[in-house]
Scaffold this motif. Structure first.
Motif, PDB file in Angstrom:
ATOM      1  N   ILE A 146       5.468 -25.892 -30.527  1.00  0.00           N
ATOM      2  CA  ILE A 146       4.453 -24.717 -31.323  1.00  0.00           C
ATOM      3  C   ILE A 146       3.211 -24.893 -30.775  1.00  0.00           C
ATOM      4  O   ILE A 146       2.651 -23.712 -30.133  1.00  0.00           O
ATOM      5  CB  ILE A 146       4.405 -25.166 -32.820  1.00  0.00           C
ATOM      6  N   SER A 147       2.239 -26.167 -30.560  1.00  0.00           N
ATOM      7  CA  SER A 147       1.158 -25.941 -30.323  1.00  0.00           C
ATOM      8  C   SER A 147       0.997 -25.561 -28.627  1.00  0.00           C
ATOM      9  O   SER A 147       0.013 -24.968 -28.410  1.00  0.00           O
ATOM     10  CB  SER A 147       0.584 -27.329 -30.217  1.00  0.00           C
ATOM     11  N   SER A 148       1.984 -26.056 -27.850  1.00  0.00           N
ATOM     12  CA  SER A 148       1.686 -25.484 -26.585  1.00  0.00           C
ATOM     13  C   SER A 148       1.857 -24.079 -26.370  1.00  0.00           C
ATOM     14  O   SER A 148       1.374 -23.202 -25.407  1.00  0.00           O
ATOM     15  CB  SER A 148       2.828 -26.317 -25.506  1.00  0.00           C
ATOM     16  N   SER A 149       2.734 -23.403 -27.237  1.00  0.00           N
ATOM     17  CA  SER A 149       2.652 -21.839 -27.182  1.00  0.00           C
ATOM     18  C   SER A 149       1.782 -21.431 -27.579  1.00  0.00           C
ATOM     19  O   SER A 149       1.322 -20.019 -27.282  1.00  0.00           O
ATOM     20  CB  SER A 149       4.015 -21.443 -28.213  1.00  0.00           C
ATOM     21  N   PHE A 150       1.020 -21.889 -28.711  1.00  0.00           N
ATOM     22  CA  PHE A 150      -0.280 -21.202 -28.970  1.00  0.00           C
ATOM     23  C   PHE A 150      -1.371 -21.347 -27.888  1.00  0.00           C
ATOM     24  O   PHE A 150      -2.041 -20.617 -27.605  1.00  0.00           O
ATOM     25  CB  PHE A 150      -0.638 -22.115 -30.286  1.00  0.00           C
ATOM     26  N   LEU A 197      -1.704 -24.309 -41.106  1.00  0.00           N
ATOM     27  CA  LEU A 197      -0.895 -24.955 -41.733  1.00  0.00           C
ATOM     28  C   LEU A 197       0.424 -25.381 -40.852  1.00  0.00           C
ATOM     29  O   LEU A 197       0.913 -26.451 -41.202  1.00  0.00           O
ATOM     30  CB  LEU A 197      -0.379 -23.653 -42.682  1.00  0.00           C
ATOM     31  N   LEU A 198       0.654 -24.689 -39.629  1.00  0.00           N
ATOM     32  CA  LEU A 198       1.814 -25.154 -39.085  1.00  0.00           C
ATOM     33  C   LEU A 198       1.482 -26.269 -38.328  1.00  0.00           C
ATOM     34  O   LEU A 198       2.324 -27.098 -38.175  1.00  0.00           O
ATOM     35  CB  LEU A 198       2.023 -23.995 -37.944  1.00  0.00           C
ATOM     36  N   THR A 199       0.194 -26.736 -37.866  1.00  0.00           N
ATOM     37  CA  THR A 199      -0.059 -27.828 -36.995  1.00  0.00           C
ATOM     38  C   THR A 199      -0.568 -29.019 -37.959  1.00  0.00           C
ATOM     39  O   THR A 199       0.317 -30.102 -37.731  1.00  0.00           O
ATOM     40  CB  THR A 199      -1.297 -27.470 -36.102  1.00  0.00           C
ATOM     41  N   PHE A 200      -1.049 -28.801 -38.665  1.00  0.00           N
ATOM     42  CA  PHE A 200      -1.763 -29.825 -39.600  1.00  0.00           C
ATOM     43  C   PHE A 200      -0.714 -30.398 -40.790  1.00  0.00           C
ATOM     44  O   PHE A 200      -0.160 -31.327 -41.085  1.00  0.00           O
ATOM     45  CB  PHE A 200      -2.945 -29.553 -40.187  1.00  0.00           C
TER      46      PHE A 200
END
Length: 395
Positions: A268-272, A382-385
């Motif tokens: 998720i975070s690498s796509s962001f 919200l998705l990350t934390f």
């Protein structure tokens, strides 16, 4: 009134004193037998949780254990850290008139500290398995990438190079602190099971005639809180722990055990991050090329940024950066969670989030660009934390 250098000196002295003091305290906590080295049995938390879990490579559940390629781990960990830095800086830019951020002499120091705290959260919750498995050198780059988004911070000091100095200083004392508190830290092969991709005589669907085989098992195991080095008879069915990792040229064919939720977190975070980078380049090109007479921060640049980010992530997800075999393995690992759809959606949000931060936020900027950036930032927070804490507490 204190100048920028005086304030930085006070900050540096306090930060170094606290970091190094706590490092010696944590050394006594981690090095239980006081032999000057961190043995495997002194970092047991991750091993205790995962050592007896089955490894599932075919659409495992969120709390199950699967494998993550070494190259993908290295690259996505850096992009993951960059994402957390972006979320921190973007949030601070929206609160730029907050009392602690009004003064340029120390606003950037607050931003640096917040990024450092965010990276600590990242290691504790979002990617604790990766954190435990990786060396001090990897952590240098890991945390370093988290500071790069300071280029988006809108209240930098008059001497802008001080932002770089502050980030490098915090990074340096953190790494020195790690070497003090955790000397001779174990390698990944001592902590995790390792798998290697090998060709097979029997054709395996979607694996191009190859399989991922267990190649290394940590020599120290835990039962009821006690570590034990297994004898040959009881462990004859398991491969022995390898003495050292293969050459980095072979990393594309090696993987280590990792909880699925951590693999998903970095996905998720690498796509962001991919979206942020694509959006930054696109918006700058649109603004400086005079295309449609649009500015860097404009509704037009927002639209183009989202479009280009979508195309970039589709290409990456379709072809993979680490080879077809690894890409297929990763797709099966996250097969239950629609990884391509998630990457596509999150990359778009990354591109939409960054545009408003390419210039200091002002009333002259388009309302749509402002609120779209704010909305997608809130979703990604919200998705990350929240998702990271929830998954970690479940595990």
């Amino acid at each position: 009134m204190l100048g920028e250098w005086a304030i930085f000196g006070i900050f540096a002295g306090a930060a170094a004193t606290l970091q190094l003091s706590f490092s010696f305290i944590f050394l006594r906590k981690f090095d239980k037998n006081a032999d000057g080295e961190i043995q495997v049995d002194e970092v047991p938390s991750f091993m205790k949780i995962t050592q007896d879990m089955d490894v599932n490579m075919e659409k495992p559940g969120y709390a199950e254990l699967s494998i993550l390629n070494l190259w993908r781990c290295f690259v996505e960990a850096m992009l993951h850290s960059f994402c957390y830095g972006c979320l921190t800086v973007f949030s601070l830019n929206y609160m730029i008139d907050f009392i602690m951020l009004k003064d340029r002499r120390y606003a950037y120091l607050v931003a640096c500290l917040m990024i450092h705290m965010t990276c600590m959260f990242m290691c504790k919750f979002a990617t604790n398995g990766i954190h435990v498995s990786t060396s001090h050198v990897i952590h240098f780059f890991y945390y370093g990438f988290g500071y790069i988004p300071l280029v988006f911070f809108s209240r930098r000091p008059e001497r802008e190079y001080m932002v770089v100095i502050a980030a490098l200083f915090l990074l340096a004392i953190y790494i020195v602190g790690r070497y003090i508190s955790m000397p001779s830290y174990p390698g990944i092969q001592q902590v995790c099971r390792l798998y290697e991709y090998q060709l097979s005589d029997i054709s395996v669907d979607d694996n191009h005639g190859g399989v991922w085989k267990l190649k290394s098992t940590p020599s120290v195991r835990f039962w009821d809180g006690e570590d034990t080095s297994p004898d040959e008879e009881s462990w004859k069915v398991y491969p022995k722990e390898i003495s050292e990792l293969p050459s980095y040229r072979q990393f594309a064919k090696w993987a280590f055990t990792c909880p699925v939720y951590e693999i998903m977190n970095t996905h998720i975070s690498s796509s962001f991050t991919i979206g942020v980078l694509s959006g930054t380049v696109t918006s700058l090109l649109v603004g400086h090329s005079g295309l449609f007479n649009a500015g860097v921060v404009s509704n037009e640049s927002l639209g183009f940024s989202v479009l280009i980010a979508a195309l970039v992530v589709l290409v990456i997800q379709g072809n993979g950066l680490y080879g077809r075999v690894e890409n297929e393995m990763h797709s099966r690992t996250l097969g239950k969670f629609r990884p391509k759809t998630v990457a596509f959606s999150v990359a778009i949000m990354g591109a939409a989030a960054v545009v408003i931060h390419l210039e200091p936020i002002s009333d002259d900027h388009p309302v749509i660009t402002y609120w779209v950036g704010f909305g997608v930032l809130a979703v990604n927070l919200l998705l990350t934390f929240v998702l990271s804490v929830w998954a970690k507490l479940r595990h």
